[in-house]
Design a protein around this motif. Structure first.
Motif, PDB file in Angstrom:
ATOM      1  N   LEU A  88       0.846  -1.197   0.000  1.00 49.58           N
ATOM      2  CA  LEU A  88       0.000   0.000   0.000  1.00 49.58           C
ATOM      3  C   LEU A  88       0.877   1.241   0.000  1.00 49.58           C
ATOM      4  O   LEU A  88       1.816   1.343   0.802  1.00 49.58           O
ATOM      5  CB  LEU A  88      -0.916   0.017   1.228  1.00 49.58           C
ATOM      6  N   VAL A  89       0.553   2.174  -0.889  1.00 49.88           N
ATOM      7  CA  VAL A  89       1.368   3.377  -1.046  1.00 49.88           C
ATOM      8  C   VAL A  89       0.460   4.599  -1.079  1.00 49.88           C
ATOM      9  O   VAL A  89      -0.473   4.657  -1.883  1.00 49.88           O
ATOM     10  CB  VAL A  89       2.195   3.316  -2.347  1.00 49.88           C
ATOM     11  N   PRO A  90       0.710   5.595  -0.212  1.00 46.44           N
ATOM     12  CA  PRO A  90      -0.110   6.817  -0.239  1.00 46.44           C
ATOM     13  C   PRO A  90       0.243   7.679  -1.438  1.00 46.44           C
ATOM     14  O   PRO A  90       1.387   7.709  -1.895  1.00 46.44           O
ATOM     15  CB  PRO A  90       0.271   7.511   1.073  1.00 46.44           C
ATOM     16  N   GLY A  91      -0.741   8.397  -1.952  1.00 45.10           N
ATOM     17  CA  GLY A  91      -0.501   9.306  -3.071  1.00 45.10           C
ATOM     18  C   GLY A  91      -1.516  10.424  -3.084  1.00 45.10           C
ATOM     19  O   GLY A  91      -2.456  10.446  -2.277  1.00 45.10           O
ATOM     20  N   SER A  92      -1.355  11.347  -3.997  1.00 45.19           N
ATOM     21  CA  SER A  92      -2.250  12.500  -4.076  1.00 45.19           C
ATOM     22  C   SER A  92      -3.675  12.084  -4.422  1.00 45.19           C
ATOM     23  O   SER A  92      -4.636  12.782  -4.092  1.00 45.19           O
ATOM     24  CB  SER A  92      -1.733  13.492  -5.120  1.00 45.19           C
ATOM     25  N   ASP A  93      -3.837  10.931  -5.080  1.00 49.28           N
ATOM     26  CA  ASP A  93      -5.163  10.440  -5.455  1.00 49.28           C
ATOM     27  C   ASP A  93      -5.686   9.399  -4.485  1.00 49.28           C
ATOM     28  O   ASP A  93      -6.651   8.694  -4.783  1.00 49.28           O
ATOM     29  CB  ASP A  93      -5.126   9.853  -6.871  1.00 49.28           C
ATOM     30  N   GLY A  94      -5.054   9.294  -3.338  1.00 49.21           N
ATOM     31  CA  GLY A  94      -5.469   8.303  -2.359  1.00 49.21           C
ATOM     32  C   GLY A  94      -4.478   7.164  -2.258  1.00 49.21           C
ATOM     33  O   GLY A  94      -3.359   7.239  -2.766  1.00 49.21           O
ATOM     34  N   MET A  95      -4.899   6.091  -1.621  1.00 47.92           N
ATOM     35  CA  MET A  95      -4.025   4.950  -1.383  1.00 47.92           C
ATOM     36  C   MET A  95      -4.071   3.985  -2.557  1.00 47.92           C
ATOM     37  O   MET A  95      -5.141   3.538  -2.965  1.00 47.92           O
ATOM     38  CB  MET A  95      -4.449   4.218  -0.098  1.00 47.92           C
ATOM     39  N   ALA A  96      -2.908   3.672  -3.128  1.00 48.18           N
ATOM     40  CA  ALA A  96      -2.811   2.643  -4.159  1.00 48.18           C
ATOM     41  C   ALA A  96      -2.395   1.345  -3.494  1.00 48.18           C
ATOM     42  O   ALA A  96      -1.600   1.343  -2.550  1.00 48.18           O
ATOM     43  CB  ALA A  96      -1.789   3.043  -5.226  1.00 48.18           C
ATOM     44  N   ALA A  97      -2.924   0.238  -3.974  1.00 47.16           N
ATOM     45  CA  ALA A  97      -2.627  -1.051  -3.360  1.00 47.16           C
ATOM     46  C   ALA A  97      -2.541  -2.122  -4.426  1.00 47.16           C
ATOM     47  O   ALA A  97      -3.279  -2.101  -5.420  1.00 47.16           O
ATOM     48  CB  ALA A  97      -3.694  -1.412  -2.339  1.00 47.16           C
ATOM     49  N   SER A  98      -1.654  -3.066  -4.227  1.00 48.65           N
ATOM     50  CA  SER A  98      -1.503  -4.187  -5.148  1.00 48.65           C
ATOM     51  C   SER A  98      -0.913  -5.359  -4.390  1.00 48.65           C
ATOM     52  O   SER A  98      -0.119  -5.166  -3.467  1.00 48.65           O
ATOM     53  CB  SER A  98      -0.592  -3.795  -6.317  1.00 48.65           C
ATOM     54  N   LYS A 148       2.718  -6.574   9.665  1.00 43.77           N
ATOM     55  CA  LYS A 148       2.625  -5.256   9.023  1.00 43.77           C
ATOM     56  C   LYS A 148       3.999  -4.603   9.060  1.00 43.77           C
ATOM     57  O   LYS A 148       4.614  -4.499  10.121  1.00 43.77           O
ATOM     58  CB  LYS A 148       1.615  -4.384   9.772  1.00 43.77           C
ATOM     59  N   ILE A 149       4.473  -4.176   7.891  1.00 44.90           N
ATOM     60  CA  ILE A 149       5.825  -3.635   7.764  1.00 44.90           C
ATOM     61  C   ILE A 149       5.776  -2.241   7.159  1.00 44.90           C
ATOM     62  O   ILE A 149       5.090  -2.012   6.155  1.00 44.90           O
ATOM     63  CB  ILE A 149       6.688  -4.555   6.875  1.00 44.90           C
ATOM     64  N   ALA A 150       6.485  -1.311   7.765  1.00 41.11           N
ATOM     65  CA  ALA A 150       6.700   0.009   7.173  1.00 41.11           C
ATOM     66  C   ALA A 150       8.059  -0.025   6.481  1.00 41.11           C
ATOM     67  O   ALA A 150       9.026  -0.582   7.021  1.00 41.11           O
ATOM     68  CB  ALA A 150       6.669   1.090   8.243  1.00 41.11           C
ATOM     69  N   ALA A 151       8.133   0.572   5.291  1.00 43.39           N
ATOM     70  CA  ALA A 151       9.376   0.466   4.530  1.00 43.39           C
ATOM     71  C   ALA A 151       9.628   1.711   3.700  1.00 43.39           C
ATOM     72  O   ALA A 151       8.699   2.401   3.266  1.00 43.39           O
ATOM     73  CB  ALA A 151       9.327  -0.756   3.618  1.00 43.39           C
ATOM     74  N   GLU A 152      10.910   1.978   3.489  1.00 36.79           N
ATOM     75  CA  GLU A 152      11.347   2.974   2.522  1.00 36.79           C
ATOM     76  C   GLU A 152      11.706   2.236   1.241  1.00 36.79           C
ATOM     77  O   GLU A 152      12.433   1.236   1.283  1.00 36.79           O
ATOM     78  CB  GLU A 152      12.546   3.748   3.071  1.00 36.79           C
ATOM     79  N   VAL A 153      11.201   2.711   0.118  1.00 30.61           N
ATOM     80  CA  VAL A 153      11.264   1.936  -1.120  1.00 30.61           C
ATOM     81  C   VAL A 153      12.136   2.618  -2.170  1.00 30.61           C
ATOM     82  O   VAL A 153      11.983   3.815  -2.451  1.00 30.61           O
ATOM     83  CB  VAL A 153       9.850   1.715  -1.689  1.00 30.61           C
ATOM     84  N   GLU A 154      13.036   1.826  -2.737  1.00 29.87           N
ATOM     85  CA  GLU A 154      13.829   2.250  -3.887  1.00 29.87           C
ATOM     86  C   GLU A 154      13.347   1.458  -5.092  1.00 29.87           C
ATOM     87  O   GLU A 154      13.445   0.228  -5.125  1.00 29.87           O
ATOM     88  CB  GLU A 154      15.316   1.956  -3.652  1.00 29.87           C
ATOM     89  N   ILE A 155      12.781   2.141  -6.081  1.00 30.92           N
ATOM     90  CA  ILE A 155      12.322   1.483  -7.298  1.00 30.92           C
ATOM     91  C   ILE A 155      13.288   1.854  -8.411  1.00 30.92           C
ATOM     92  O   ILE A 155      13.575   3.031  -8.628  1.00 30.92           O
ATOM     93  CB  ILE A 155      10.861   1.874  -7.614  1.00 30.92           C
ATOM     94  N   GLY A 209       4.142   4.157 -10.230  1.00 30.94           N
ATOM     95  CA  GLY A 209       4.335   5.601 -10.172  1.00 30.94           C
ATOM     96  C   GLY A 209       4.258   6.138  -8.765  1.00 30.94           C
ATOM     97  O   GLY A 209       5.039   7.021  -8.378  1.00 30.94           O
ATOM     98  N   GLN A 210       3.340   5.596  -7.962  1.00 36.05           N
ATOM     99  CA  GLN A 210       3.202   6.086  -6.597  1.00 36.05           C
ATOM    100  C   GLN A 210       4.365   5.629  -5.720  1.00 36.05           C
ATOM    101  O   GLN A 210       4.778   6.363  -4.819  1.00 36.05           O
ATOM    102  CB  GLN A 210       1.852   5.654  -6.015  1.00 36.05           C
ATOM    103  N   LEU A 211       4.899   4.448  -5.990  1.00 26.96           N
ATOM    104  CA  LEU A 211       6.090   4.016  -5.262  1.00 26.96           C
ATOM    105  C   LEU A 211       7.261   4.948  -5.556  1.00 26.96           C
ATOM    106  O   LEU A 211       7.998   5.348  -4.654  1.00 26.96           O
ATOM    107  CB  LEU A 211       6.472   2.592  -5.659  1.00 26.96           C
ATOM    108  N   ALA A 212       7.429   5.294  -6.838  1.00 30.83           N
ATOM    109  CA  ALA A 212       8.526   6.172  -7.221  1.00 30.83           C
ATOM    110  C   ALA A 212       8.369   7.555  -6.606  1.00 30.83           C
ATOM    111  O   ALA A 212       9.346   8.180  -6.173  1.00 30.83           O
ATOM    112  CB  ALA A 212       8.601   6.272  -8.739  1.00 30.83           C
ATOM    113  N   ALA A 213       7.132   8.051  -6.540  1.00 28.65           N
ATOM    114  CA  ALA A 213       6.886   9.391  -6.015  1.00 28.65           C
ATOM    115  C   ALA A 213       6.957   9.445  -4.494  1.00 28.65           C
ATOM    116  O   ALA A 213       7.479  10.400  -3.915  1.00 28.65           O
ATOM    117  CB  ALA A 213       5.518   9.886  -6.487  1.00 28.65           C
ATOM    118  N   SER A 214       6.425   8.411  -3.837  1.00 33.02           N
ATOM    119  CA  SER A 214       6.338   8.429  -2.379  1.00 33.02           C
ATOM    120  C   SER A 214       7.626   7.976  -1.707  1.00 33.02           C
ATOM    121  O   SER A 214       8.054   8.559  -0.707  1.00 33.02           O
ATOM    122  CB  SER A 214       5.183   7.538  -1.913  1.00 33.02           C
ATOM    123  N   GLY A 215       8.214   6.909  -2.224  1.00 31.26           N
ATOM    124  CA  GLY A 215       9.409   6.361  -1.601  1.00 31.26           C
ATOM    125  C   GLY A 215       9.144   5.608  -0.310  1.00 31.26           C
ATOM    126  O   GLY A 215      10.075   5.259   0.415  1.00 31.26           O
TER     127      GLY A 215
END
Length: 208
Positions: free
Chosen positions: A35-45, A113-120, A74-80
């Motif tokens: 799950l990744v937060p973004g300007s359009d809400g939460m994206a999930a996959s 449940k894991i919080a993470a910093e993401v490098e794509i 895109g949201q992973l790249a933007a949010s990190g």
């Protein structure tokens, strides 16, 4: 749920686990919600993820990949950053399993449940495929390898992108009968038909 109830939820018997328990759950149930937060809400996959561990067996990162067309990319790249949810064994436990009519039904489960910093990064793509394939194929009599589709492998690589999620926090809940009386626990273990759930209940009630 008031504040004190929430504190008990996070610090009670179901929140006692160790690095080996985390690793076992991730290896047995590698398909996770990302799950990744973004300007359009939460994206999930849902994505299969493979853990990286330090010398003491502690989870330090998760390796994965996804389609470039997936909005999550895109949201992973933007949010990190991302929240990652692993669902382990679960199942309904009836008073019939417990052998008691004065006992309320419950649902046993395990999740992390894991919080993470993401490098794509495209540089991680081929490695992410290799570690996933190795993990999934290693116990097979004749493990598959990417060379068997060499004629289209490079084209497939262009459609996906790899990532590494560095772990910053871990929460877990392993509700597996730790609070039950020994006689009730043994009755459930003997009658619950979900063999995987029973295996995990035994893991968390060793010696009882």
């Amino acid at each position: 749920m008031n504040a004190s109830d929430h504190s008990k939820y996070r610090t009670g018997p179901f929140s006692k686990f160790d690095a080996a328990d985390i690793r076992a759950l991730i290896e047995a149930y590698p398909l996770a919600w990302v799950l990744v937060p973004g300007s359009d809400g939460m994206a999930a996959s849902q994505l299969p993820l493979i853990g990286e561990y330090d010398d003491e067996g502690r989870l330090v990162a998760l390796i994965g990949h996804l389609g470039r067309a997936n909005p999550l990319a895109g949201q992973l790249a933007a949010s990190g950053r991302a929240t990652i949810l692993f669902d382990g064994p679960n199942g309904y436990v009836s008073p019939e399993h417990a052998g008691r009519r004065d006992w309320a039904p419950t649902w046993n489960h395990a999740h992390v449940k894991i919080a993470a910093e993401v490098e794509i990064d495209p540089a991680l793509t081929e490695m992410s495929l290799d570690v996933l394939t190795d993990a999934m194929e290693r116990d097979r009599a004749d493990p598959w390898h990417s060379g068997e589709i060499s004629h289209r492998y490079q084209g497939m690589l262009q459609a996906i992108i790899g990532f590494r999620a560095t772990v910053t926090a871990i929460e877990g809940r392993f509700k597996l009968g730790q609070d039950e009386r020994p006689d009730t626990l043994h009755a459930v273990l003997a009658s619950q038909g979900n063999a995987e759930l029973v295996r995990w209940m035994r893991r968390f009630n060793e010696g009882r």
